[in-house]
Design a protein around this motif. Structure first.
Motif, PDB file in Angstrom:
ATOM      1  N   LYS A 150       0.820  -1.211   0.000  1.00 24.97           N
ATOM      2  CA  LYS A 150       0.000   0.000   0.000  1.00 24.97           C
ATOM      3  C   LYS A 150       0.861   1.270   0.000  1.00 24.97           C
ATOM      4  O   LYS A 150       0.346   2.369  -0.190  1.00 24.97           O
ATOM      5  N   LEU A 151       2.166   1.096   0.217  1.00 22.71           N
ATOM      6  CA  LEU A 151       3.076   2.230   0.140  1.00 22.71           C
ATOM      7  C   LEU A 151       3.062   2.840  -1.266  1.00 22.71           C
ATOM      8  O   LEU A 151       3.197   4.061  -1.429  1.00 22.71           O
ATOM      9  N   ILE A 152       2.875   2.002  -2.285  1.00 24.59           N
ATOM     10  CA  ILE A 152       2.803   2.491  -3.665  1.00 24.59           C
ATOM     11  C   ILE A 152       1.604   3.419  -3.824  1.00 24.59           C
ATOM     12  O   ILE A 152       1.701   4.502  -4.412  1.00 24.59           O
ATOM     13  N   ASP A 153       0.444   3.022  -3.285  1.00 28.00           N
ATOM     14  CA  ASP A 153      -0.752   3.859  -3.367  1.00 28.00           C
ATOM     15  C   ASP A 153      -0.563   5.158  -2.585  1.00 28.00           C
ATOM     16  O   ASP A 153      -1.024   6.224  -3.015  1.00 28.00           O
ATOM     17  N   PHE A 154       0.087   5.062  -1.436  1.00 34.21           N
ATOM     18  CA  PHE A 154       0.316   6.229  -0.592  1.00 34.21           C
ATOM     19  C   PHE A 154       1.180   7.254  -1.335  1.00 34.21           C
ATOM     20  O   PHE A 154       0.857   8.444  -1.396  1.00 34.21           O
ATOM     21  N   VAL A 155       2.273   6.777  -1.917  1.00 35.80           N
ATOM     22  CA  VAL A 155       3.174   7.673  -2.656  1.00 35.80           C
ATOM     23  C   VAL A 155       2.479   8.205  -3.908  1.00 35.80           C
ATOM     24  O   VAL A 155       2.670   9.362  -4.297  1.00 35.80           O
ATOM     25  N   ASN A 156       1.656   7.366  -4.542  1.00 37.98           N
ATOM     26  CA  ASN A 156       0.873   7.825  -5.702  1.00 37.98           C
ATOM     27  C   ASN A 156       0.023   9.040  -5.342  1.00 37.98           C
ATOM     28  O   ASN A 156      -0.055  10.019  -6.084  1.00 37.98           O
ATOM     29  N   LEU A 157      -0.657   8.975  -4.182  1.00 38.06           N
ATOM     30  CA  LEU A 157      -1.491  10.088  -3.738  1.00 38.06           C
ATOM     31  C   LEU A 157      -0.653  11.348  -3.548  1.00 38.06           C
ATOM     32  O   LEU A 157      -1.017  12.433  -4.006  1.00 38.06           O
ATOM     33  N   LEU A 158       0.472  11.203  -2.874  1.00 37.20           N
ATOM     34  CA  LEU A 158       1.313  12.368  -2.583  1.00 37.20           C
ATOM     35  C   LEU A 158       1.896  12.979  -3.855  1.00 37.20           C
ATOM     36  O   LEU A 158       2.259  14.159  -3.874  1.00 37.20           O
ATOM     37  N   ASN A 159       1.985  12.185  -4.925  1.00 36.15           N
ATOM     38  CA  ASN A 159       2.556  12.646  -6.191  1.00 36.15           C
ATOM     39  C   ASN A 159       1.523  13.187  -7.177  1.00 36.15           C
ATOM     40  O   ASN A 159       1.893  13.689  -8.237  1.00 36.15           O
ATOM     41  N   LYS A 160       0.232  13.044  -6.861  1.00 33.74           N
ATOM     42  CA  LYS A 160      -0.784  13.495  -7.807  1.00 33.74           C
ATOM     43  C   LYS A 160      -0.609  14.980  -8.109  1.00 33.74           C
ATOM     44  O   LYS A 160      -0.454  15.779  -7.188  1.00 33.74           O
ATOM     45  N   PRO A 161      -0.660  15.358  -9.396  1.00 34.54           N
ATOM     46  CA  PRO A 161      -0.473  16.776  -9.747  1.00 34.54           C
ATOM     47  C   PRO A 161      -1.417  17.705  -8.990  1.00 34.54           C
ATOM     48  O   PRO A 161      -1.010  18.792  -8.566  1.00 34.54           O
ATOM     49  N   ASP A 162      -2.677  17.286  -8.807  1.00 29.72           N
ATOM     50  CA  ASP A 162      -3.649  18.137  -8.118  1.00 29.72           C
ATOM     51  C   ASP A 162      -3.304  18.361  -6.651  1.00 29.72           C
ATOM     52  O   ASP A 162      -3.709  19.351  -6.055  1.00 29.72           O
ATOM     53  N   TYR A 163      -2.566  17.400  -6.063  1.00 32.35           N
ATOM     54  CA  TYR A 163      -2.318  17.449  -4.624  1.00 32.35           C
ATOM     55  C   TYR A 163      -0.845  17.602  -4.269  1.00 32.35           C
ATOM     56  O   TYR A 163      -0.487  17.612  -3.092  1.00 32.35           O
ATOM     57  N   ARG A 164       0.016  17.698  -5.269  1.00 30.05           N
ATOM     58  CA  ARG A 164       1.461  17.740  -5.002  1.00 30.05           C
ATOM     59  C   ARG A 164       1.822  18.925  -4.104  1.00 30.05           C
ATOM     60  O   ARG A 164       2.658  18.807  -3.198  1.00 30.05           O
ATOM     61  N   LEU A 165       1.170  20.058  -4.334  1.00 26.34           N
ATOM     62  CA  LEU A 165       1.416  21.234  -3.494  1.00 26.34           C
ATOM     63  C   LEU A 165       0.995  20.977  -2.053  1.00 26.34           C
ATOM     64  O   LEU A 165       1.658  21.402  -1.103  1.00 26.34           O
ATOM     65  N   ILE A 166      -0.091  20.245  -1.877  1.00 29.24           N
ATOM     66  CA  ILE A 166      -0.621  19.971  -0.546  1.00 29.24           C
ATOM     67  C   ILE A 166       0.304  19.046   0.241  1.00 29.24           C
ATOM     68  O   ILE A 166       0.451  19.175   1.459  1.00 29.24           O
TER      69      ILE A 166
END
Length: 434
Positions: A150-166
């Motif tokens: 699930k670390l892959i999904d977690f990092v995917n979220l943090l890397n999303k263009p819409d949320y990268r700033l967040i």
């Protein structure tokens, strides 16, 4: 925002094995397979509820600090990067929400034991209702435990263009805590969803929802008892279930219902997973987060930025506030924040505006659940101690599901109906009425 108490079992061993085998590039399925027996735990401190909501949407094991412990100071929230004038305006608005929250939920003088009751509040507005005015910028803490894949999904979220700033600070901290080769590998497999395409498909469902029509049965199997009956017969008969159904003929629906009732009475609840429904729901962000806590639903939610752009959408106001001296101030503050963040959306980006979403905003969701998950959730959420909004929705859903199968959803009721109240000293005190 910081990560504390990070621990991972087996991660260093895997990193050394990958290095010894010169595995600098892996397919996503291979990487998931290697990571799945790794266990990871950490605490995220002083993030805000926008960040925690997005993280909890991953539906792993997350425990979040209750909003009973909101810090009512200028240290109690996290803001995005803003120009000086915008930041002053943002701080002023959020400080006003915190002040109103504190004033509405003011306690009467004197001591009392246990969880505060309605009569313990000066204006009859409990903290659970006062929090509807709070923005997602307020701070919280989240404790995380997950399997390594699930670390892959977690990092995917943090890397999303819409949320990268967040999530930029959080991603940087997390990657430093991982072995360097694994940090590189988990970032190689970012996948982007076509939000426009997906949104176009779900638009027809979402249009059916409104504040007045906030829970709708959208899709279901033709006969839930029959589906669960197939599961029960598969488990308990030598012949295939279709043979039994054929033998029963016109009596098949009644026979299947009897099988379901009998097998569930043995405690074999897993067969209830064979029945699935899809419902549409419209609820406040308060209740949406409570839905996420059950982690058992597969759901689509409309983009959060749609709440920013829809200035006319009604917010959810608890009745204790609507009938209080604070009702006008509540609505005025909501209107000012909606206008302010719409301006931020034009000037910055949608991630910046999302920090100023309010708990009272209403979000539209489409979710698919199985009967076993629904029975468990409804048993919790139809309890009188459940938060009022999610309880209202749970009762609506229960009525809807009971029409599909009174037998299958028979146990989807508070524990006191079938035996002893599970709330102990916190019992509502009116068990006979329930």
């Amino acid at each position: 925002m910081k990560i504390e108490n990070f621990e991972a079992t087996g991660l260093e061993k895997l990193a050394k094995w990958l290095q010894a085998n010169n595995s600098n590039s892996l397919s996503e399925p291979d990487l998931r397979e290697l990571l799945k027996t790794v266990n990871i735990s950490f605490v995220m401190e002083e993030l805000n509820r926008l960040q925690s909501t997005l993280i909890c949407e991953l539906k792993d094991s997350y425990v979040q600090q209750s909003q009973r412990y909101v810090t009512v100071t200028d240290q109690g929230y996290v803001l995005p990067q803003l120009e000086a004038t915008d930041r002053l305006n943002a701080e002023n608005l959020i400080n006003r929400t915190l002040a109103l929250y504190q004033q509405m939920s003011q306690m009467k003088q004197g001591e009392f034991k246990g969880r505060p009751k309605l009569e313990n509040y000066e204006y009859g507005i409990p903290i659970e209702d006062a929090r509807y005015i709070l923005p997602l910028a307020v701070k919280t803490n989240v404790c995380v435990a997950l399997a390594g894949d699930k670390l892959i999904d977690f990092v995917n979220l943090l890397n999303k263009p819409d949320y990268r700033l967040i999530f930029s600070d959080l991603l940087g901290q997390l990657l430093k805590l991982l072995p360097s080769n694994i940090a590189e590998l988990v970032q190689q497999h970012y996948q982007q969803v076509d939000n426009n395409l997906v949104g176009q498909y779900y638009a027809a469902y979402l249009q059916l929802l409104s504040p007045e029509n906030n829970l709708i049965l959208l899709e279901t199997f033709s006969d839930l008892d029959m589906k669960v009956g197939f599961g029960a017969l598969t488990s308990t008969m030598q012949q295939p279930p279709s043979a039994a159904i054929t033998r029963w003929g016109a009596e098949a629906p009644q026979k299947a219902q009897g099988v379901v009732e009998r097998v569930l009475s043995y405690g074999h609840d897993s067969i209830a997973e064979q029945a699935r429904v899809t419902v549409g729901m419209m609820c406040s962000l308060v209740t949406y987060h409570q839905q996420l806590r059950h982690r058992l639903t597969a759901n689509y939610r409309e983009p959060l930025e749609s709440l920013v752009t829809d200035l006319q959408r009604a917010v959810k106001i608890p009745s204790t506030i609507a009938t209080s001296p604070f009702a006008e101030e509540f609505l005025q503050l909501v209107a000012e924040i909606k206008t302010f963040r719409a301006q931020l959306l034009q000037k910055y980006d949608k991630a910046t505006a999302l920090f100023f979403l309010l708990n009272c905003e209403q979000l539209k969701i489409v979710m698919s659940t199985n009967a076993r998950a629904d029975i468990s959730m409804l048993a919790d959420r139809t309890c009188r101690n459940a938060q009022w909004e999610i309880r209202e929705l749970a009762i609506k859903k229960l009525i809807c599901l009971r029409k599909l199968s009174p037998v299958l959803y028979e146990k989807a009721l508070p524990s006191c109906v079938w035996g002893k109240c599970r709330e102990g000293k916190l019992t509502c005190g009116v068990v006979l009425q329930v």
